[in-house]
Design an enzyme around this catalytic site. Structure first.
Site, PDB file in Angstrom:
ATOM      1  N   HIS A   1      25.401  36.144 -26.458  1.00 44.67           N
ATOM      2  CA  HIS A   1      26.292  35.547 -25.371  1.00 44.67           C
ATOM      3  C   HIS A   1      27.580  35.079 -25.937  1.00 44.67           C
ATOM      4  O   HIS A   1      28.464  34.939 -24.773  1.00 44.67           O
ATOM      5  CB  HIS A   1      25.486  34.139 -24.475  1.00 44.67           C
TER       6      HIS A   1
ATOM      7  N   ASP B   1      34.272  45.581 -11.766  1.00 47.01           N
ATOM      8  CA  ASP B   1      33.123  45.280 -12.123  1.00 47.01           C
ATOM      9  C   ASP B   1      33.051  45.795 -14.013  1.00 47.01           C
ATOM     10  O   ASP B   1      33.762  46.973 -13.922  1.00 47.01           O
ATOM     11  CB  ASP B   1      31.846  45.899 -11.673  1.00 47.01           C
TER      12      ASP B   1
ATOM     13  N   ASN C   1      26.793  41.927 -24.768  1.00 45.56           N
ATOM     14  CA  ASN C   1      25.672  40.730 -25.012  1.00 45.56           C
ATOM     15  C   ASN C   1      24.439  40.824 -25.606  1.00 45.56           C
ATOM     16  O   ASN C   1      24.000  39.886 -26.276  1.00 45.56           O
ATOM     17  CB  ASN C   1      25.218  40.240 -23.544  1.00 45.56           C
TER      18      ASN C   1
ATOM     19  N   ASP D   1      30.988  35.955 -23.819  1.00 47.30           N
ATOM     20  CA  ASP D   1      31.896  34.638 -23.462  1.00 47.30           C
ATOM     21  C   ASP D   1      33.244  34.827 -23.924  1.00 47.30           C
ATOM     22  O   ASP D   1      34.298  34.774 -23.097  1.00 47.30           O
ATOM     23  CB  ASP D   1      31.408  33.441 -23.583  1.00 47.30           C
TER      24      ASP D   1
ATOM     25  N   ASP E   1      30.004  39.524 -15.136  1.00 50.67           N
ATOM     26  CA  ASP E   1      31.031  40.471 -15.518  1.00 50.67           C
ATOM     27  C   ASP E   1      31.946  41.127 -14.400  1.00 50.67           C
ATOM     28  O   ASP E   1      32.416  41.859 -14.350  1.00 50.67           O
ATOM     29  CB  ASP E   1      30.458  41.518 -16.422  1.00 50.67           C
TER      30      ASP E   1
END
Length: 639
Positions: free
Chosen positions: A509, A496, A504, A513, A539
């Site tokens: 975004h 994680d 973000n 990405d 994530d």
């Protein structure tokens, strides 16, 4: 007698009252009778020696005839006793004369022939028969039967005509009888063969004035025996008008010596009016000095069924030719490639599409073995896909392959989908193959794209959650099957990202990405080729390590944390720093289901975050331990 007559006259005359002349006359007569009697007696006495000589000569001639005769002679009493025989008869039966003369005719006659001649014997005794002639079997001394022909007569008493004995001549005809039996057997076989083959025989003999036909011949045409005999030209009138010219020509050619045999097929009218097909074969076997026909023999066979079958075959062949042409046009027109082979795997047909896909001209391919034209391999294994003769079972199933690759002569390749079907005739015999294939390159590429998209994350290219779960379930099932215990099997890693939400929120975004792609590359870069990496969503990432060692898993996890922390990610000129927390769980026979393993690793990951992030926690058997509780390691320093 003369003396007695004179003495009687001398005694009686004085007592009779005769005159002198009468007495003188009587004396003269008496003297004459006496003289005549004496002369006759002298003559008889003189002939006795001659008669005796003649009787002796006759007897000697009879004995010589008996002794020297080449055939058997026997004198037999009326009760069957053999009174006298000659050497020839004794030798014929293997006896000596003494042995055979001690027997009766009943003892040397074959048991099955004892009744032969009984009626003749009764006639001889009754005086109605004087001679006899018949055939019968005798038994040799060794028991072997021998056929003989008897001819003889009865010798009768001159006074009362009663038969005294029989004189028989016995001729050995055993060889003739055996020859007759062989001839009869051969004739029986010949007649049976002709009748079994449905063949009739005709015999034209000009000297006898006509033609004779066998029973099979006339029955073939529905007539009775002898009904067609005689007129040698009658059969010509029974021939179908359309066939007479051909028959006449065949007849002429043979009679003039142009052909060795007369042979013709034609129709003849049956007695009931229908037409039957006939095969007529014959040959002239005798001619006169001028070469004119005297005798000819031949046979006729009813070939109606054969002709009907030929007619059906002709119709079927025409229909088959039409059907073949239609199929050829169809195969030329369809979009699929088609190649046909024979039983020896030689190419017999290629349509234009097959020529285009293989790069081989159809004319060049015909007669070549299939390997010269068509070479397909498996897309995954690279092994050649065999399309030789297949086993023929019920229904002769087709062989389909959707992952074949066709290799052309110029080494270019195209993906194809092929169906190979055996050709089997009505007797179940293998006759060849039909190979139907299509250019599947674009479809195969699309299939691969769809399959990849279904199993991989669109953003990172890693395995997606669903495909990863399937892999996990398979590994768990295999571990249970193999009985893998702690210390073996595989290691599951739940990752994680730390501080990812800030990226973000600040960069959008798009920035997130881009960073996720960098993270995927970093994780993939520090693991081995056999290790499996997936993006579970957002994530969160997951890894399956092929190594079963917990220590090795910790080292790998530390490497991942370092790689992610070391990413120099900048977006719109602004640097971003993130980290990662990892939870580890073992995959073995005692670990439970896949979702339980994931849950334990997830819990371990949260424990790592709670411990300050950027570290690894291991959850063996459900117990979570922080790697910082262990002796000083790089892990502790990094956290």
């Amino acid at each position: 007698m003369a003396g007695l007559a004179v003495a009687a006259a001398s005694i009686m005359l004085p007592r009779l009252d005769f005159g002198a002349q009468a007495l003188e006359l009587c004396l003269q007569v008496s003297c004459a009778l006496t003289a005549g009697a004496l002369m006759l007696a002298a003559l008889f006495i003189a002939r006795i020696p001659g008669d005796r000589r003649q009787v002796a000569e006759n007897e000697q001639r009879f004995r010589r005839v008996m002794e020297d005769s080449a055939i058997g002679i026997a004198i037999v009493s009326l009760d069957g006793r053999i009174l006298q025989t000659n050497p020839a008869f004794a030798a014929m039966l293997g006896y000596s004369r003494e042995e055979i003369e001690a027997l009766t005719f009943f003892q040397i006659t074959h048991p099955d022939d004892l009744e032969i001649g009984r009626e003749t014997m009764a006639g001889l005794k009754a005086g109605t028969v004087d001679a006899f002639h018949f055939e019968k079997r005798y038994l040799k001394k060794d028991g072997t039967p021998v056929w003989a022909q008897l001819a003889g007569s009865a010798i009768r008493d001159e006074k009362n005509g009663h038969p005294l004995y029989l004189v028989s001549q016995i001729e050995d005809i055993d060889a003739r009888k055996q020859a007759e039996a062989r001839i009869a057997e051969a004739e029986t076989r010949w007649n049976f063969a002709l009748a079994g083959a449905g063949q009739g025989v005709w015999d034209l003999d000009i000297r006898k004035g006509g033609t004779t036909y066998s029973s099979t011949w006339v029955k073939m045409l529905g007539f009775e025996d002898g009904e067609l005999d005689g007129d040698p030209d009658r059969w010509l009138t029974m021939i179908h008008p359309d066939d007479r010219a051909a028959v006449a020509e065949a007849d002429r050619a043979h009679l003039e010596g142009e052909t060795e045999f007369f042979e013709a097929e034609f129709r003849m009218r049956h007695k009931d009016g229908r037409w039957i097909w006939i095969l007529d074969r014959g040959k002239a076997i005798e001619r006169d000095a001028d070469g004119q026909l005297i005798r000819a023999i031949g046979s006729l066979t009813d070939i109606t069924r054969r002709k009907q079958a030929e007619e059906r075959l002709t119709v079927s062949a025409a229909l088959l030719a039409d059907e073949k042409e239609r199929l050829k046009v169809t195969l030329q027109s369809i979009g699929d490639a088609v190649i046909c082979t024979d039983a020896a795997n030689r190419v017999t047909f290629m349509n234009p599409v097959a020529e285009k896909l293989t790069g081989v001209c159809g004319d060049e391919a015909l007669g070549k073995t299939l390997g010269h034209v068509y070479w397909a391999v498996d897309e995954e294994t690279g092994q050649r896909i065999g399309v030789a003769r297949t086993s023929i079972g019920a229904g002769a199933p087709s062989d389909q392959n959707s992952r074949a690759v066709l290799i052309r002569r110029d080494d270019t390749r195209c993906s194809i989908r092929q169906v190979v079907s055996p050709i089997v005739n009505e007797r179940g015999e293998f006759c060849g193959l039909v190979i139907v294939f299509q250019d599947f390159t674009d479809a195969r590429a699309l299939q691969r794209q769809l399959a990849h998209a279904a199993a991989h994350d669109a953003l990172t290219g890693l395995a997606n959650r669903s495909s990863f779960i399937r892999i996990m379930e398979d590994l768990v099932g295999q571990a249970r099957k193999d009985g893998t215990t702690a210390g073996g099997g595989h290691q599951f890693m739940f990752i994680d990202l730390d501080h990812f939400k800030l990226v973000n929120d600040t960069g959008g975004h798009a920035a997130g990405d881009a960073l996720l792609k960098r993270v995927a590359e970093a994780v993939r870069g520090v693991l081995g080729p056999e290790d499996i990496v997936a993006r579970l969503g957002g994530d969160e990432f997951a890894v399956i390590l092929k190594s079963g060692s917990t220590a090795g898993a910790r080292i790998a996890a530390r490497s991942i944390i370092d790689a992610i922390a070391g990413l120099n990610f900048t977006w719109d000129g602004r640097p971003h720093v993130i980290g990662a927390s990892i939870g580890l769980a073992a995959i073995n026979a005692d670990c439970g289901e896949a979702d339980e393993i994931i849950a334990r690793a997830d819990t371990a990951c949260y424990a790592a975050k709670a411990a300050g992030r950027g570290c690894v926690c291991v959850a063996p058997d459900g117990r979570i331990t922080d790697d910082r509780s262990e002796p000083p390691e790089p892990l502790a320093a990094a956290s």
